[in-house]
Design an enzyme around this catalytic site. Structure first.
Site, PDB file in Angstrom:
ATOM      1  CE  LYS A 109      -4.370   1.289   2.136  1.00 42.46           C
ATOM      2  NZ  LYS A 109      -5.167   1.398   0.927  1.00 42.46           N
TER       3      LYS A 109
HETATM    4  N1  PMP Z   1      -7.499  -2.746  -3.144  1.00 44.02           N
HETATM    5  C1  PMP Z   1      -7.094  -1.477  -3.080  1.00 44.02           C
HETATM    6  C2  PMP Z   1      -6.450  -0.880  -4.278  1.00 44.02           C
HETATM    7  C3  PMP Z   1      -7.285  -0.713  -1.911  1.00 44.02           C
HETATM    8  O1  PMP Z   1      -6.892   0.560  -1.850  1.00 44.02           O
HETATM    9  C4  PMP Z   1      -7.921  -1.312  -0.796  1.00 44.02           C
HETATM   10  C5  PMP Z   1      -8.146  -0.510   0.458  1.00 44.02           C
HETATM   11  N2  PMP Z   1      -7.075  -0.605   1.337  1.00 44.02           N
HETATM   12  C6  PMP Z   1      -8.323  -2.658  -0.892  1.00 44.02           C
HETATM   13  C7  PMP Z   1      -8.093  -3.344  -2.088  1.00 44.02           C
HETATM   14  C8  PMP Z   1      -8.963  -3.362   0.258  1.00 44.02           C
HETATM   15  O2  PMP Z   1      -8.004  -3.608   1.257  1.00 44.02           O
HETATM   16  P1  PMP Z   1      -8.411  -3.719   2.777  1.00 44.02           P
HETATM   17  O3  PMP Z   1      -9.473  -4.754   2.851  1.00 44.02           O
HETATM   18  O4  PMP Z   1      -7.169  -4.122   3.457  1.00 44.02           O
HETATM   19  O5  PMP Z   1      -8.911  -2.384   3.200  1.00 44.02           O
END
Ligand code: PMP
Length: 302
Positions: free
Chosen positions: A155
């Site tokens: 991320k």
């Molecule tokens: N894909 C992307 C590109 C994201 O930004 C997110 C949000 N963090 C997710 C998937 C979902 O991840 P999470 O369940 O960890 O929030």
């Protein structure tokens, strides 16, 4: 109500949490961040969902950009709890961010090793990120980042320029969310969420490799299995989505949301399907401490 930001070890008023314009991250997107939610529990207390998992991902995300976060995982977790508590928030969204700050020498792509790593945590009342309806979804012309271009599972701040450009294409249209394909044309994920598809009661989701390692995705996979559904992580072709019984997104901000249409084609009967509804209801129970088996995901804010 207080409006405080935790910055490099201390809470300070929102207006005072500033940074230098020559900070490396501002020029090159060299930060890593998290999106976390805290939920009000049945007894009125607050708990942070999957705090350890999010902070672990933040540290893993820092690796590919050689960032050494100058705190331990436990210290960052404590900063999150302290920020939610200090802001006297109930259910809220939490944003930890670590980034390359002001280099001691001229800014250049490869940061001077002495560049400080700044860390902040902010929390705010978010409410629904996407409307709680069956969404109109568009398959984007933009593809997800190529795994040989960057560590796509991380991320990293700069990655979101890809999501933004895809989102700009649908802004002002009827579409609420988009789906990006990967470099091979398989389904990858949404702008800020992972994707699932249900066919003949089997739950499918794109395998890791070209998508963010979603924490909600992981929780929902485990939950679905616990509830007796078969879950398959595999490559999904976009045309398979059109004939699915249900398609839904998962993410910390979006929680669980059904797709009603994709590229104007109706999915199922165009409404939130029964398995999506089941998983959404059970997911929210986990968030609110109503499923003891999953209480290990909850960190109380005391
Ligand atoms: N894909 C992307 C590109 C994201 O930004 C997110 C949000 N963090 C997710 C998937 C979902 O991840 P999470 O369940 O960890 O929030």
């Amino acid at each position: 109500m207080a409006n405080l930001i935790w910055q490099n070890g201390a809470l300070k008023p929102f207006e005072q949490a500033t940074t230098h314009v020559m900070s490396h991250a501002l020029h090159y997107g060299t930060g890593v961040f998290e999106g976390i939610r805290a939920y009000e529990q049945a007894d009125g207390t607050i708990a942070v969902l999957a705090l350890k998992e999010h902070i672990e991902r933040m540290f893993v995300s820092a690796d590919p950009i050689a960032m050494k976060i100058p705190y331990t995982r436990e210290e960052v977790c404590a900063a999150v709890v302290a920020t939610v508590k200090a802001n006297e928030l109930k259910s809220c969204y939490i944003r930890p961010l670590a980034y390359y700050g002001l280099p001691p020498t001229k800014v250049r792509v490869r940061p001077d090793p002495k560049t400080p790593i700044e860390v902040i945590v902010y929390s705010y009342d978010m409410g629904d990120y996407l409307p709680d309806v069956a969404l109109d979804v568009k398959i984007s012309d933009f593809i997800r980042l190529h795994p040989q271009s960057t560590a796509v599972g991380a991320k990293i701040c700069g990655h979101y320029v890809n999501s933004l450009q895809a989102l700009l294409q649908i802004s002002g249209t009827k579409y609420n969310e988009l789906i990006m394909l990967d470099y091979e044309g398989y389904v990858a994920e949404g702008s800020s969420d992972n994707l699932f598809m249900v066919k003949d009661k089997v739950v499918y989701t794109p395998e890791l490799g070209t998508i963010l390692t979603g924490i909600t995705r992981q929780i929902v996979i485990g939950l679905a299995q616990d509830l007796g559904y078969k879950v398959v992580e595999t490559k999904i072709k976009p045309e398979e989505l059109y004939t699915a019984d249900e398609v839904f997104f998962t993410g910390t901000a979006v929680e669980v949301r059904a797709a009603g249409t994709i590229n104007d084609k109706t999915i199922g009967n165009g409404e939130e399907g029964p398995i999506t509804k089941h998983l959404k209801t059970e997911y929210l129970k986990i968030c609110r401490g109503q499923n003891p088996k999953y209480n290990h995901y909850l960190t109380p804010v005391k």
